[in-house]
Design a protein around this motif. Structure first.
Motif, PDB file in Angstrom:
ATOM      1  N   LYS A   1       0.819  -1.210   0.000  1.00 38.25           N
ATOM      2  CA  LYS A   1       0.000   0.000   0.000  1.00 38.25           C
ATOM      3  C   LYS A   1       0.853   1.260   0.000  1.00 38.25           C
ATOM      4  N   ARG A   2       0.190   2.373  -0.288  1.00 43.85           N
ATOM      5  CA  ARG A   2       0.804   3.690  -0.210  1.00 43.85           C
ATOM      6  C   ARG A   2       1.326   3.914   1.219  1.00 43.85           C
ATOM      7  N   GLY A   3       2.211   4.841   1.391  1.00 50.25           N
ATOM      8  CA  GLY A   3       2.802   5.073   2.714  1.00 50.25           C
ATOM      9  C   GLY A   3       4.195   4.488   2.700  1.00 50.25           C
ATOM     10  N   LYS A   4       4.902   4.633   3.794  1.00 49.99           N
ATOM     11  CA  LYS A   4       6.282   4.144   3.798  1.00 49.99           C
ATOM     12  C   LYS A   4       6.354   2.712   4.332  1.00 49.99           C
ATOM     13  N   THR A   5       6.934   1.844   3.531  1.00 51.77           N
ATOM     14  CA  THR A   5       7.028   0.435   3.908  1.00 51.77           C
ATOM     15  C   THR A   5       8.478   0.058   4.195  1.00 51.77           C
TER      16      THR A   5
END
Lengths: 260, 302
Positions: free
Chosen positions: A94-98
């Motif tokens: 998903k979007r966001g920092k992984t």
């Protein structure tokens, strides 16, 4: 139809002394974390996550450990293997920092997930952990998608000295991540799960498999969760409820084998 | 709401759907999930005296109208299986322990263990089509079937069912031998011996070459076997082979089955197939003004 399709190996590459990649013609869509059943006629059929996902061809990257992987290791361009799948649920990226963490041959599965995130322009960090720098692979491939690749080695021969799980704890305390996605030794993944307090967590689980379509029950965890069908990627909420996660797996006969 | 409760010998089930042996039944957690999906009972994986890895893969492949498998009786051995039986029996479910042996002594030892662990009934596997020295190699000899069944029955108190194969000249004869050995019921049928060859590799796909065919394709064979057995026997029959819908189950019941087992159907209709089959049976029974499942057992013989 869930029976092997015979396909030809179109390319091979050596990653380390005993880790090799085979690429084969196998058109179709799939997501990172999904797996194939790879048939080596006359030897065995084993589950293997994709390490390369292209429209027309796919790749697997594996270490020579048993009869099946040793037979695969000897294969060259033009040799035939049987492939069925893809199976199971892959990573939900998903979007966001992984933060991606690959341990040992789990690096293969994690790398293709990082590639997927990079293509979507999602922000990510990656840790790849091995025992010794000689076992390291895909570092240069990862550097094409990501500026900084964190490396950990148990013996300190390269990068951070210690376990990938310890480096993960360090990064989690320093940076803010939306989610943590991991593939590697189960004990490592369990330690990472316990370090992820509010951060969403997903891990790819490996079990001995037979049918790979949710029928035989060989790969079941907890209350009948099928690694081939409900997995191989499970979220942290589910894994926290499975007492055997990181503790034991079952061999071909169904006997419990403790993780070391 | 029609009454789906059924009885096989002294064994009472809330509904006639039972998980067939060999799928989702290697550990307590899997069997628990099947019970939660509505099965009236579960049969364990076939357990032997010692642990067996079974055959290498491929062990299971899908064909046009069913599945072909040759697992090779993998099991952890009766000693290691104790904790699984005890764990599943903590929840209030009906558990049938499946065992395989090569002679009456082994069957008896396994049966006694299963009984002591808490199994509610026994299923003697005399029908696996692809394991040397076991299964149908025993179950095609009516003298052996009678001898083993009566040996187990002499010392075991829980109901004993004998699972038979259609891979014999006359299944009636074998079923009658089991009845003479005092079996409490017959389970028919196991998978049908079969083979699939890959024409590119020019060899059979299954590592064991031969396997057992299951799924929709074998339903007419199973229904015929149950019908034939019901004509000659007085003991109850559990029908199995290719059941995926309530209508399939009703066919078996009308042929003479008091209950049915479901296995491969899990693939076609997901794991809650047990609830689905019960709902469909119930719907048909309501539409046809049938109050109890017992009204339908064997009606096709009239």
């Amino acid at each position: 139809m869930n029976k092997p399709t015979i396909t030809k190996i179109i390319k091979t590459q050596m990653e380390t002394k005993d880790i090799k990649t085979l690429k084969f013609y196998y058109p179709g869509k799939m997501s990172p974390g999904q797996f194939f059943m790879i048939w080596i006629p006359g030897v065995d059929e084993i589950p293997m996550s994709a390490s390369y996902i292209n429209k027309e061809d796919k790749g697997i990257t594996f270490k020579k450990v048993g009869a099946a992987t040793s037979a695969l290791f000897k294969m060259n361009k033009g040799d035939k293997i049987g492939v069925r799948g893809p199976y199971g649920n892959g990573f939900n990226i998903k979007r966001g920092k992984t933060l991606f963490i690959g341990g040992g041959t789990g690096i293969a599965t994690i790398t293709v997930a990082v590639e997927f995130a990079a293509n979507k322009k999602f922000s990510s960090d990656v840790i790849i952990g091995v025992k010794n720098k000689k076992e390291l692979f895909f570092e240069n491939r990862l550097k094409k998608f990501i500026n900084k690749v964190y490396v950990s080695t148990d013996d300190g021969s390269k990068g951070y000295k210690g376990f990938a799980s310890d480096l993960t704890k360090h990064l989690l305390s320093k940076n803010k991540y939306t989610s943590v996605l991991t593939c590697g030794p189960e004990i490592m993944m369990k330690q990472i799960l316990s370090a992820c307090k509010d951060t969403q967590f997903q891990a790819s689980i490996e079990r001995y498999m037979k049918c790979s379509v949710g029928l035989c029950g060989q790969c079941c965890l907890g209350n009948g969760l099928r690694v081939c069908k409900e997995g191989p990627v499970f979220d942290g909420k589910t894994l926290k409820k499975i007492p055997e996660f990181g503790v034991y797996k079952r061999d071909a006969s169904g006997r419990k084998i403790k993780f070391k | 709401m029609a009454n789906l409760a059924t009885k096989i010998a002294s064994l009472k089930l809330d509904n006639p759907t039972i998980l067939a042996s060999g799928l989702m039944d290697e550990d307590a957690g899997s069997m628990k999930r099947i019970i939660d999906c509505g099965a009236g009972a579960v049969v364990t994986k076939s357990i032997g005296l010692k642990s067996r890895d079974g055959y290498p893969n491929p062990t299971v492949i899908e064909l046009e109208t069913g599945f072909l498998n040759a697992m090779g009786l993998p099991n952890p051995g009766i000693k290691d299986f104790e904790e699984e039986v005890k764990k599943i029996k903590q929840s209030n479910c009906v558990l049938i322990g499946s065992v395989f042996g090569s002679n009456s002594k082994e069957f008896l030892e396994l049966g006694s263990e299963m009984q002591s662990f808490g199994a509610d009934a026994l299923e003697l596997n005399m029908s696996c089509p692809h394991a040397k020295g076991y299964g149908v190699e025993i179950g095609s000899d009516s003298k052996l079937v009678k001898e083993i069944t009566s040996c187990v029955k002499d010392s075991i108190d829980i109901p004993v069912f004998v699972k038979l194969s259609s891979n014999v000249t006359d299944i009636k004869k074998i079923a009658m031998a089991a009845e003479k050995g005092n079996a409490d019921g017959i389970v028919a049928i196991n998978t049908v011996k079969a083979m699939k060859i890959d024409i590119d590799i020019k060899a059979p796909i299954l590592a064991n070459r031969y396997g057992g065919y299951s799924g929709k394709a074998i339903k007419p064979i199973g229904v015929r076997c149950v019908f034939e057995i019901a004509e000659s026997l007085d003991i109850p029959i559990i029908g199995v082979g290719g059941i995926t819908t309530g209508e399939d189950a009703l066919e078996y019941v009308m042929a003479g089955a008091s209950a049915v087992q479901i296995g491969t159907g899990i693939y076609y209709r997901e794991i809650d197939i047990f609830n689905k089959v019960c709902q469909e049976m119930n719907m048909w029974m309501n539409d046809n003004n049938i109050k109890k499942i017992s009204e339908l057992i064997g009606v096709a013989h009239k």
